[in-house]
Design an enzyme around this catalytic site. Structure first.
Site, PDB file in Angstrom:
ATOM      1  CB  THR A  36     -20.773  13.308 -26.717  1.00  0.00           C
ATOM      2  OG1 THR A  36     -21.169  14.780 -26.513  1.00  0.00           O
ATOM      3  CG2 THR A  36     -21.445  12.220 -25.865  1.00  0.00           C
ATOM      4  CE  LYS A  69     -14.101  29.039 -26.945  1.00  0.00           C
ATOM      5  NZ  LYS A  69     -14.167  27.770 -26.675  1.00  0.00           N
ATOM      6  CB  THR A 105      -9.908  27.819 -25.493  1.00  0.00           C
ATOM      7  OG1 THR A 105      -9.403  26.710 -25.450  1.00  0.00           O
ATOM      8  CG2 THR A 105      -8.991  28.887 -25.619  1.00  0.00           C
ATOM      9  CD  GLU A 120     -19.533  25.938 -19.536  1.00  0.00           C
ATOM     10  OE1 GLU A 120     -19.345  26.099 -18.336  1.00  0.00           O
ATOM     11  OE2 GLU A 120     -18.509  25.552 -20.454  1.00  0.00           O
ATOM     12  CG  ASN A 155     -19.967  22.605 -16.978  1.00  0.00           C
ATOM     13  OD1 ASN A 155     -19.047  22.566 -17.627  1.00  0.00           O
ATOM     14  ND2 ASN A 155     -20.798  23.479 -16.620  1.00  0.00           N
ATOM     15  CB  THR A 206     -16.103  25.021 -28.203  1.00  0.00           C
ATOM     16  OG1 THR A 206     -15.998  25.621 -27.344  1.00  0.00           O
ATOM     17  CG2 THR A 206     -15.049  24.896 -28.862  1.00  0.00           C
TER      18      THR A 206
END
Lengths: 407, 407
Positions: B407, B182, B193, B279, B402, B156
């Site tokens: 979107t 992932k 996830t 992230e 974050n 993702t």
């Protein structure tokens, strides 16, 4: 608060019989302009109380305060900013006791009546050669009670001064409470301190002083959360000198609830000011969990949401990302029925029965999130447990402030 | 790992007898180019096992997997990215079971042999009208085992594909393990996830499969931490089809430890890849707590440090701000003697006996913190308890990713 029990908000309110003084010791040598030492003093004896950080790596002043408050009779407080006197070993304790002695000697009182607090960088020795003479000079001539001066002298990364006062009218006279605080995110970039000093001219028994302070702290500072970290120096103290000459307040007095509620409102106001001043904070968010299986479940869920970086960045981004709220509750340890919970932003519903109400609801909720202060309500629909927290959002400024090398 | 027990790292290693296929269902309608559905299949029957998220707001596919794995015989797995099928109510469960049925029918096997996983946005209904035909077409003709294709289809927000394989030589042949994963920060911006699917041609008893997977997950994914949030969809599965024809591995076999250690190393590698891809992460930090009064104390302290925004922003800023590390340990619940602990960055000492070693030490430690991967060791000097975590730092990118509106 019962009907007729008025609280008059008055920021500069001065409790009778308290004096203050501030001075400059350049605790940080780079400070050449700002007062960084403060003294609060009552010539009359006081009933006193305090609550402290639960961090096991507590700073040296905490030891001194625990010692001083053994008999609940502190009537003076000396505090510096610029150095937290934390992680300074045995010398730190010697220095904290020396600060106490210097103030006591200048005031001509017993060292066992003086509280000590410090805030600022940790791990550096205290510059006693500069600090001691300033404390001595302040103690020799304290002046009128000026809470703003104290608030200014104890600031570190705070963007603004935090202090407020209340007047509580009662039949036999007026009681004044004044509180001065510092803190931006519970913890400054240098892991220093949230401090709050409460002065009142109420007449309190030691038990009433401790109980009111503990209750008020639990419902205010203990429910605010910027980054989930707990400082080494946190302290909230209360000194009550009885100069109002009003009736003594015991824990069983009719007036006790009025006093404790007012104190709670005052400390909650300051706690919210800290969140608002939180490092890089742009919003104050009230997290309310209700319908939990128990109050402690509600507390777990509210804390997890208030502490979640994913929730806090979504608040920053005005994104009603309710899934993060549900997920935080889901891993908090609280009992959650994943097929039946409701989520609201202020009064706008976003989720009913565990399912999104869709795009229109999301647009309305996004508007709520753009406000500087809003409420998030999670109803777990399992019982009557409730708890709430006040938290900040998490934005770029938090990272900038906290990543900067200590200077 | 005993001497002579070799592990050969081979990213593309294919366990005998496994097949894969990927396809495009535009689960997110905006996806017009990327495969987003994947199938893993073994024509031979398998011994299987899984570990799941502990989040009480778990996603629908978790229910299907628990159901499927009741008899430890799953030999196929269907997964989509783009929608997590989480917080989708009763319809979500119907859809997850429909995914399982579609795969089973196309493969001509029992639905009770098919695992289902989903990752992506939550709270939106699954687009079954697009998903079902793609699953059917993949199931009708799976091809050679291509872990990279699977890793690509389940991404993702991942910046890169995560998969690796191992070859374990043994006297009676070679065992191959391949894992595809992932995850970026355990949780994608949409709270989706962390997934990991392990395929091996080892012959395992159900007990050995479950024990090895639980051990390996505990020492890898359960010790990595990007933001402390726990997803609704997390799952690690293992399918062992025995196609290596090597001796059966039970929990008491000599080979069990070799296999479990190798699996641990493989999953730890992927876990660190997730932290590296976390992230906005710029560093992978290994938090090691030793000398604790107990292992569980060490775990509390290591977790608090790995979870502390103040520590993580200091790592981002290359600041050896050891006070934050000490403070995190101090509030973690672990026993800490504030006058006696040591802190190292890699092998460079920063604190001895609770006191800073000064400016030169700090300069050396700051150099360590500028590395892309380093170790922080806190020695509590109270006992023999140890635990470790792998965490990311916290920088601007985390906030940007974050805070963005979904979107």
């Amino acid at each position: 608060m019962k009907a007729g029990e008025t609280i008059i908000w008055d920021q500069e309110a001065a409790p009778r019989g308290f004096q203050t003084a501030t001075g400059m010791a350049s605790v940080k040598p780079s400070n050449t302009t700002r007062h960084d030492v403060a003294l609060i003093y009552s010539p009359d004896s006081c009933t006193s109380a305090a609550v402290y950080t639960t961090n096991q790596v507590w700073a040296a002043p905490i030891d001194v305060c625990r010692d001083t408050l053994a008999d609940h009779q502190a009537r003076a407080l000396v505090v510096n900013s610029g150095n937290a006197n934390a992680s300074t070993g045995q010398q730190g304790e010697i220095d904290a006791y020396a600060m106490r002695s210097a103030a006591a000697e200048a005031l001509g009182i017993d060292p066992a009546e003086v509280l000590v607090a410090s805030t600022g960088v940790i791990g550096l020795p205290m510059p006693m050669e500069r600090l001691t003479p300033v404390i001595a000079s302040l103690g020799s001539k304290p002046g009128p009670y000026r809470p703003r001066d104290i608030a200014c002298a104890i600031k570190t990364t705070d963007k603004f001064e935090k202090y407020h006062g209340l007047r509580l009218p009662r039949e036999d006279g007026e009681v004044v409470i004044s509180a001065v605080a510092k803190g931006a995110g519970m913890i400054c970039p240098n892991m220093a301190t949230m401090l709050c000093f409460v002065q009142t001219d109420a007449r309190l028994t030691p038990a009433a002083a401790q109980k009111a302070l503990t209750m008020a702290t639990e419902a205010s500072f203990n429910r605010t959360l910027v980054d989930g970290d707990t400082s080494t120096n946190d302290m909230v103290s209360l000194m009550a000198n009885g100069a109002s000459r009003t009736e003594v307040i015991d824990t069983h007095s009719d007036f006790f609830d009025y006093f404790a509620s007012a104190l709670t409102e005052l400390l909650l106001h300051l706690a919210k000011e800290m969140v608002r001043d939180g490092e890089g904070s742009t919003k104050v968010v009230h997290i309310v969990v209700k319908g939990a299986a128990s109050d402690s479940d509600a507390r777990l869920a509210a804390r997890a949401i208030a502490d979640s970086n994913l929730c806090k960045t979504a608040f920053f981004g005005c994104d009603p990302n309710w899934g993060r709220i549900a997920a935080a509750a889901g891993y908090s340890g609280a009992k959650v029925n994943r097929h039946d919970f409701d989520i609201f932003f202020d009064d706008a519903p976003m989720v009913r029965g565990g399912i999104s109400l869709g795009d229109v609801a999301e647009e309305q909720c996004a508007k709520v999130l753009s406000l500087p202060e809003f409420r998030v309500t999670l109803d777990l629909k399992l019982g009557s447990g409730t708890h709430d927290y006040w938290c900040s959002d998490l934005g770029y400024e938090y990272v900038r402030i906290n990543a900067d090398y200590r200077t």
